[in-house]
Design an enzyme around this catalytic site. Structure first.
Site, PDB file in Angstrom:
ATOM      1  N   VAL A   1      25.822 -16.767 -25.481  1.00 39.03           N
ATOM      2  CA  VAL A   1      25.152 -17.698 -25.701  1.00 39.03           C
ATOM      3  C   VAL A   1      25.573 -19.175 -25.541  1.00 39.03           C
ATOM      4  CG1 VAL A   1      24.270 -18.642 -28.233  1.00 39.03           C
ATOM      5  CG2 VAL A   1      24.454 -16.282 -27.661  1.00 39.03           C
TER       6      VAL A   1
ATOM      7  N   LEU B   1      17.923 -15.525 -27.721  1.00 41.31           N
ATOM      8  CA  LEU B   1      18.152 -15.171 -26.261  1.00 41.31           C
ATOM      9  C   LEU B   1      18.393 -13.871 -26.052  1.00 41.31           C
ATOM     10  CD1 LEU B   1      20.555 -18.294 -25.546  1.00 41.31           C
ATOM     11  CD2 LEU B   1      18.064 -18.378 -25.434  1.00 41.31           C
TER      12      LEU B   1
ATOM     13  N   GLU C   1      19.877 -11.052 -23.440  1.00 40.57           N
ATOM     14  CA  GLU C   1      20.601 -11.005 -22.389  1.00 40.57           C
ATOM     15  C   GLU C   1      19.616 -10.218 -21.100  1.00 40.57           C
ATOM     16  OE1 GLU C   1      24.367  -8.858 -22.370  1.00 40.57           O
ATOM     17  OE2 GLU C   1      24.784  -9.706 -24.682  1.00 40.57           O
TER      18      GLU C   1
ATOM     19  N   LYS D   1      17.504 -14.949 -38.204  1.00 39.05           N
ATOM     20  CA  LYS D   1      17.846 -14.157 -36.847  1.00 39.05           C
ATOM     21  C   LYS D   1      17.956 -12.568 -37.192  1.00 39.05           C
ATOM     22  CE  LYS D   1      19.385 -13.262 -32.837  1.00 39.05           C
ATOM     23  NZ  LYS D   1      20.633 -13.921 -32.141  1.00 39.05           N
TER      24      LYS D   1
ATOM     25  N   CYS E   1      -5.024   6.502 -47.383  1.00 38.91           N
ATOM     26  CA  CYS E   1      -4.774   6.687 -46.019  1.00 38.91           C
ATOM     27  C   CYS E   1      -3.223   6.642 -45.819  1.00 38.91           C
ATOM     28  CB  CYS E   1      -5.545   5.561 -45.243  1.00 38.91           C
ATOM     29  SG  CYS E   1      -7.201   5.770 -45.061  1.00 38.91           S
TER      30      CYS E   1
END
EC number: 1.1.1.22
Length: 435
Positions: A11, A156, A158, A207, A265
């Site tokens: 990061v 982000l 990787e 996050k 359902c």
């Protein structure tokens, strides 16, 4: 802007290189001299698409350098980005050791007007309850007055982190004050995507919400794949059909917290699918726990209704879905049954559910599941309101919402999030089930 970036892992390195390529003056800070030397030599300390060339160009152009001297980096910058790791402790808790260490280092060199931005993943409350006091104690300054604090989580991945930096799905800025938020927003000026400026705890939580949902999606797809394989189906053909539905499947649908699900359902089909998996000797722990999770949420509602100790309950709404009279596996029916079973004095109002209008399956369902419903159903909102000490809002019928203005000191338990829920949250006699 002049930026110091603490932590030169994935990061931090990507953030430093990308910000430098956007014209900012960036100094990376790390305790590992090997990482510092690599960057100063124009080499990236990580393997990532495009990062090598970005670092080389930024270093050669004088926009990026690195140091182990935290104090000098802070003194020579306007904004400090904290990108250190927050690994799991053995018990699963968040380790904040590196965050605390960096906060103290920054605080010792902090000058008025500086903005400290945390990019590290951390649980809500970490910034305000732990890191801000460290910054204030070590600097002698006040957050939000003398210096700014922000939480700016990264999104982000990787392998594609450079692409994700320049084309983010969103930018989230939790700010201690408007000036701090402005400084963070300026870092990313010109990048696409929505910008959310929110309270710091909301930014911290965002996050975790993303990563939890990503994990659930992967687990869901893999369990469905295992079931499909056991049945001789190509799971990718099945998921192609699933993914084509952008109205309900890949959409905001069903992703607003509220009351438990029910109806004819979802519970039935989940039970059927889990049974089929079990019959095929396929373990599906995620799918197997969806109905227990739904049951736990229903129990949460019961606990909220009964917490005050008041005995007279008014339940507004009974059908499983607004705009229908369908009571099959309605969580509101289940809630009513539990309240009756515990001896609560219950009255119910649902504009779509009256004995005079119910026919066929619904009349039979009431006779079987709630034989005393005729005595419990009120003819009007006001009749049920007069009875109630606790009002349980299970539908957003306009007449019900209007009655809330006449609720007085009655306890309100909101299962649907009424339109003014945000304002109501400040009242002592109001409780939302999940907000």
């Amino acid at each position: 802007m002049r930026i110091s970036v603490f932590g030169l892992g994935y990061v931090g390195c990507v953030s430093a290189a990308c910000l430098a390529s956007m014209g900012h003056q960036v100094v990376g800070v790390d305790v590992n001299p090997a990482k510092v030397d690599l960057i100063n030599d124009g080499h990236a300390p990580i393997v990532e698409e495009r990062i090598g060339e970005l670092v080389a160009e930024a270093v050669e152009g004088g926009a990026l350098c690195a140091t182990t001297d935290a104090a000098r980096a802070v003194r020579n910058s306007e904004v400090s980005l904290v990108c250190v790791g927050t690994p799991s402790a053995p018990n699963g808790s968040l380790s904040t050791t590196y965050l605390e260490r960096v906060a103290e280092q920054i605080g010792r060199s902090l000058a008025p007007g500086h903005v400290v931005v945390f990019r590290s993943t951390m649980l809500p409350g970490t910034c305000a309850d732990l890191l801000v006091p460290i910054l204030e104690l070590s600097s002698g300054l006040r957050a939000g007055v003398d210096f700014g604090v922000a939480v700016n989580p990264e999104f982000l991945r990787e392998g594609t982190s450079v692409r994700d930096f320049f084309a983010p799905p969103k930018t989230v800025i939790g700010e201690s004050d408007e000036a701090a938020g402005d400084a963070v927003a300026a870092l990313y000026e010109g990048l696409p995507g929505d910008v959310f400026r929110v309270p710091i705890p909301v930014a911290e939580m965002s996050k975790y919400v993303d990563n939890a949902f990503h994990a659930v999606k992967i687990g869901f797809a893999n369990e469905l794949g295992a079931i499909c394989q056991a049945m001789g189906l190509d799971s990718h053909r099945v998921m192609d059909v699933f993914l084509a539905d952008r109205k309900l499947n890949i959409s905001p649908a069903y992703l607003r917290p509220g009351f438990a699900f029910g109806g004819s359902c979802l519970p039935k089909d989940l039970r059927g699918l889990v049974y089929a998996a079990r019959k095929a000797d396929v373990s599906v722990p995620l799918l197997s726990h969806v109905l227990p999770a739904n049951e736990a949420h229903l129990q949460r509602a019961f606990d909220l209704v009964t917490a005050s100790g008041r005995r007279r309950i008014g339940l507004f709404g009974l059908s499983f879905k607004p705009g229908t009279d369908d009571l099959r596996e309605s969580p509101l029916v289940e809630l009513a049954e539990r309240l009756l079973g515990k001896g609560y004095d219950l009255r119910i109002y649902d504009a779509n559910v009256t004995l005079s209008r119910l026919v066929g399956a619904n009349r039979a369902y009431i006779a079987e599941r709630l034989p005393h419903l005729g005595e419990l159903l009120g003819d009007s909102v006001d009749e049920v309101l007069r009875h109630a000490e606790v009002c349980v809002i299970g539908c957003a019928d306009p007449t019900v919402l209007d009655a809330l203005s006449r609720a007085g000191d009655r306890r309100i338990v909101d299962l649907v999030r009424v339109p003014d829920a945000e304002a109501q949250r400040g009242r002592r006699d109001y409780t939302g089930i999940a907000w």
